[in-house]
Design a protein around this motif. Sequence first.
Motif, PDB file in Angstrom:
ATOM      1  N   MET A   1       0.837  -1.186   0.000  1.00 48.37           N
ATOM      2  CA  MET A   1       0.000   0.000   0.000  1.00 48.37           C
ATOM      3  C   MET A   1       0.878   1.245   0.000  1.00 48.37           C
ATOM      4  O   MET A   1       1.877   1.301   0.695  1.00 48.37           O
ATOM      5  CB  MET A   1      -0.879   0.042   1.244  1.00 48.37           C
ATOM      6  N   THR A   2       0.449   2.202  -0.746  1.00 45.86           N
ATOM      7  CA  THR A   2       1.179   3.457  -0.793  1.00 45.86           C
ATOM      8  C   THR A   2       0.736   4.352   0.360  1.00 45.86           C
ATOM      9  O   THR A   2      -0.223   4.043   1.073  1.00 45.86           O
ATOM     10  CB  THR A   2       0.920   4.182  -2.126  1.00 45.86           C
ATOM     11  N   ALA A   3       1.423   5.447   0.506  1.00 43.46           N
ATOM     12  CA  ALA A   3       1.076   6.395   1.569  1.00 43.46           C
ATOM     13  C   ALA A   3      -0.330   6.947   1.358  1.00 43.46           C
ATOM     14  O   ALA A   3      -1.085   7.141   2.318  1.00 43.46           O
ATOM     15  CB  ALA A   3       2.094   7.523   1.610  1.00 43.46           C
ATOM     16  N   ILE A   4      -0.690   7.168   0.109  1.00 41.02           N
ATOM     17  CA  ILE A   4      -2.032   7.686  -0.194  1.00 41.02           C
ATOM     18  C   ILE A   4      -3.088   6.665   0.213  1.00 41.02           C
ATOM     19  O   ILE A   4      -4.125   7.026   0.785  1.00 41.02           O
ATOM     20  CB  ILE A   4      -2.142   8.052  -1.689  1.00 41.02           C
ATOM     21  N   ASP A   5      -2.817   5.392  -0.055  1.00 45.94           N
ATOM     22  CA  ASP A   5      -3.758   4.339   0.346  1.00 45.94           C
ATOM     23  C   ASP A   5      -3.917   4.298   1.863  1.00 45.94           C
ATOM     24  O   ASP A   5      -5.019   4.096   2.377  1.00 45.94           O
ATOM     25  CB  ASP A   5      -3.286   2.974  -0.155  1.00 45.94           C
ATOM     26  N   LYS A   6      -2.812   4.473   2.569  1.00 44.22           N
ATOM     27  CA  LYS A   6      -2.867   4.469   4.038  1.00 44.22           C
ATOM     28  C   LYS A   6      -3.690   5.652   4.553  1.00 44.22           C
ATOM     29  O   LYS A   6      -4.474   5.510   5.488  1.00 44.22           O
ATOM     30  CB  LYS A   6      -1.454   4.517   4.640  1.00 44.22           C
ATOM     31  N   ILE A   7      -3.519   6.803   3.939  1.00 43.62           N
ATOM     32  CA  ILE A   7      -4.285   7.986   4.350  1.00 43.62           C
ATOM     33  C   ILE A   7      -5.767   7.781   4.053  1.00 43.62           C
ATOM     34  O   ILE A   7      -6.627   8.123   4.872  1.00 43.62           O
ATOM     35  CB  ILE A   7      -3.735   9.252   3.660  1.00 43.62           C
TER      36      ILE A   7
ATOM     37  N   PRO B   1      10.148  -6.423   7.741  1.00 45.27           N
ATOM     38  CA  PRO B   1       9.681  -6.281   6.365  1.00 45.27           C
ATOM     39  C   PRO B   1       8.155  -6.268   6.322  1.00 45.27           C
ATOM     40  O   PRO B   1       7.511  -6.997   7.062  1.00 45.27           O
ATOM     41  CB  PRO B   1      10.229  -7.516   5.660  1.00 45.27           C
ATOM     42  N   HIS B   2       7.616  -5.429   5.484  1.00 45.81           N
ATOM     43  CA  HIS B   2       6.169  -5.351   5.342  1.00 45.81           C
ATOM     44  C   HIS B   2       5.840  -4.898   3.936  1.00 45.81           C
ATOM     45  O   HIS B   2       6.692  -4.407   3.203  1.00 45.81           O
ATOM     46  CB  HIS B   2       5.558  -4.404   6.379  1.00 45.81           C
ATOM     47  N   GLU B   3       4.602  -5.067   3.587  1.00 46.58           N
ATOM     48  CA  GLU B   3       4.156  -4.776   2.227  1.00 46.58           C
ATOM     49  C   GLU B   3       4.322  -3.299   1.898  1.00 46.58           C
ATOM     50  O   GLU B   3       3.907  -2.427   2.642  1.00 46.58           O
ATOM     51  CB  GLU B   3       2.678  -5.156   2.107  1.00 46.58           C
ATOM     52  N   GLY B   4       4.964  -3.040   0.782  1.00 42.72           N
ATOM     53  CA  GLY B   4       5.038  -1.678   0.276  1.00 42.72           C
ATOM     54  C   GLY B   4       6.010  -0.766   0.978  1.00 42.72           C
ATOM     55  O   GLY B   4       5.901   0.437   0.877  1.00 42.72           O
ATOM     56  N   SER B   5       6.952  -1.314   1.698  1.00 40.98           N
ATOM     57  CA  SER B   5       7.870  -0.439   2.410  1.00 40.98           C
ATOM     58  C   SER B   5       9.306  -0.723   2.013  1.00 40.98           C
ATOM     59  O   SER B   5       9.696  -1.870   1.836  1.00 40.98           O
ATOM     60  CB  SER B   5       7.724  -0.629   3.913  1.00 40.98           C
ATOM     61  N   GLY B   6      10.053   0.319   1.913  1.00 46.07           N
ATOM     62  CA  GLY B   6      11.482   0.188   1.668  1.00 46.07           C
ATOM     63  C   GLY B   6      12.276   0.484   2.923  1.00 46.07           C
ATOM     64  O   GLY B   6      13.496   0.615   2.877  1.00 46.07           O
ATOM     65  N   TYR B   7      11.591   0.598   4.051  1.00 41.96           N
ATOM     66  CA  TYR B   7      12.261   0.963   5.298  1.00 41.96           C
ATOM     67  C   TYR B   7      13.342  -0.044   5.672  1.00 41.96           C
ATOM     68  O   TYR B   7      14.463   0.338   5.986  1.00 41.96           O
ATOM     69  CB  TYR B   7      11.227   1.076   6.426  1.00 41.96           C
TER      70      TYR B   7
END
Length: 134
Positions: free
Chosen positions: A1-7, A74-80
């Motif tokens: 999920m992107t940041a926009i999806d999270k918002i 690790p989690h979906e959609g993250s490059g952290y």
Amino acid sequence: MTAIDKIQALDLIEKELIMCLQSAGAALMELSKEKTSQKATETNVNQFLKSLNNVETKLSEQINYLTQVSTGQPHEGSGYASAKVLQMAWHRIQHVKSRIKDLEECKMRYIQANRMQSNRVGQNASSSTAGVML
């Protein structure tokens, strides 16, 4: 999920919370009437409980996601996690470079000390040989 999806997911949770509060308010309004309708009250209370469960579930999902992000899992959609690994690798490279530089400086001091000692030994041998010749 992107940041926009999270918002957007948080916006939906907020709307669900508003519906939850409206249902609670409607149930309380019904109870405050002189002649209450048990069916209307139960409907509003059930809607409130349903909305409350949805809000709780969705907020728990968001909290779990944030927990994963903050701990580097690790989690979906993250490059952290990848960014953290890269940062640590960069730090290790810098440490190795620093250590190599220190070792090279130590090597140069050792070589210089050996040269100076060799020169002293050579000078002492020359002066003792010159003293014997006289």
